[in-house]
Design an enzyme around this catalytic site. Sequence first.
Site, short mmCIF file in Angstrom:
data_model
loop_
_atom_site.label_atom_id
_atom_site.label_comp_id
_atom_site.label_asym_id
_atom_site.label_seq_id
_atom_site.Cartn_x
_atom_site.Cartn_y
_atom_site.Cartn_z
N ASP A 107 97.87 -12.22 34.00
CA ASP A 107 96.94 -13.16 33.33
C ASP A 107 97.75 -14.51 33.31
O ASP A 107 98.78 -14.49 32.78
CB ASP A 107 96.61 -12.55 32.09
CG ASP A 107 95.56 -13.44 31.18
OD1 ASP A 107 95.53 -14.62 31.74
OD2 ASP A 107 95.22 -13.18 30.23
N ASN A 131 86.96 -14.70 32.46
CA ASN A 131 86.14 -15.24 33.67
C ASN A 131 86.48 -16.88 33.84
O ASN A 131 85.38 -17.36 34.26
CB ASN A 131 84.83 -14.92 33.30
CG ASN A 131 83.76 -15.12 34.87
OD1 ASN A 131 82.73 -15.57 34.76
ND2 ASN A 131 84.17 -15.10 35.96
N CYS A 138 90.07 -17.85 34.89
CA CYS A 138 90.97 -17.66 35.84
C CYS A 138 91.03 -16.94 37.01
O CYS A 138 90.71 -17.38 38.07
CB CYS A 138 92.38 -17.56 34.88
SG CYS A 138 92.60 -18.81 33.72
N ARG A 139 91.26 -15.73 36.84
CA ARG A 139 91.40 -14.88 37.80
C ARG A 139 90.41 -14.49 38.78
O ARG A 139 90.05 -14.76 39.95
CB ARG A 139 92.34 -13.68 37.50
CG ARG A 139 93.40 -13.75 37.12
CD ARG A 139 94.11 -12.60 36.31
NE ARG A 139 93.44 -12.24 35.03
CZ ARG A 139 93.67 -11.57 34.16
NH1 ARG A 139 94.33 -10.29 34.54
NH2 ARG A 139 93.04 -11.17 32.98
N SER A 140 89.26 -14.07 38.13
CA SER A 140 87.96 -13.39 38.78
C SER A 140 87.27 -14.75 39.45
O SER A 140 86.64 -14.61 40.45
CB SER A 140 87.21 -12.81 38.08
OG SER A 140 86.54 -13.28 36.86
N CYS A 143 87.59 -10.22 35.27
CA CYS A 143 88.68 -10.42 34.50
C CYS A 143 88.31 -10.17 33.04
O CYS A 143 87.21 -10.02 32.82
CB CYS A 143 89.65 -11.52 35.11
SG CYS A 143 88.79 -13.09 34.97
#
Length: 157
Positions: A129, A13, A15-17, A10
Amino acid sequence: MKKISVLFVCLGNICRSPAAEAIFIKLLEKKGLTEGFIVDSAGTGSWHIGKKADSRMRIAAERRDINILSRARKITKDDFEKFDYILAMDDSNFQNIQALRDRTSPNNFAIIKKIQYFRSVFNEQEVPDPYFGGDEGFDHVLDILEDSVSGFLESIS
Ligand code: 4NP
């Protein structure tokens, strides 16, 4: 047997990934497939290198019994050689990853896809995001990722 290596990417690095990585690790454990995989995550940006995942994401994940343990790092050109699959969270990440590959490792054929390519329940083409939004955004990201990450595993099984 050669392990299958998967890198989730993401922007920050944090939150999402890291969430996608932890969801995938938990899914592999549940299915007894851990030994067959190398799993990691990275960001295209460098602001948060070395940091734990955002506490809002860690708390939302813990409520689902998902432990996010990763520390942020930036994607490097070596990742295109190390990983079989590089899975981007959104269009911007996807384009940045491809641009980096073209600049640094043009002969590398790691499979680069958006994770939402593997979705089945949710319609979103990108993982939004959640960083600048409210707490509900983190749960929504987890919902989306639980769907598409398991779709990814099915697609390669
Ligand atoms: P991520 O979220 O890409 O899912 O880790 C973000 C984290 C931090 C920032 C942007 C997105 N930031 O601008 O610092």
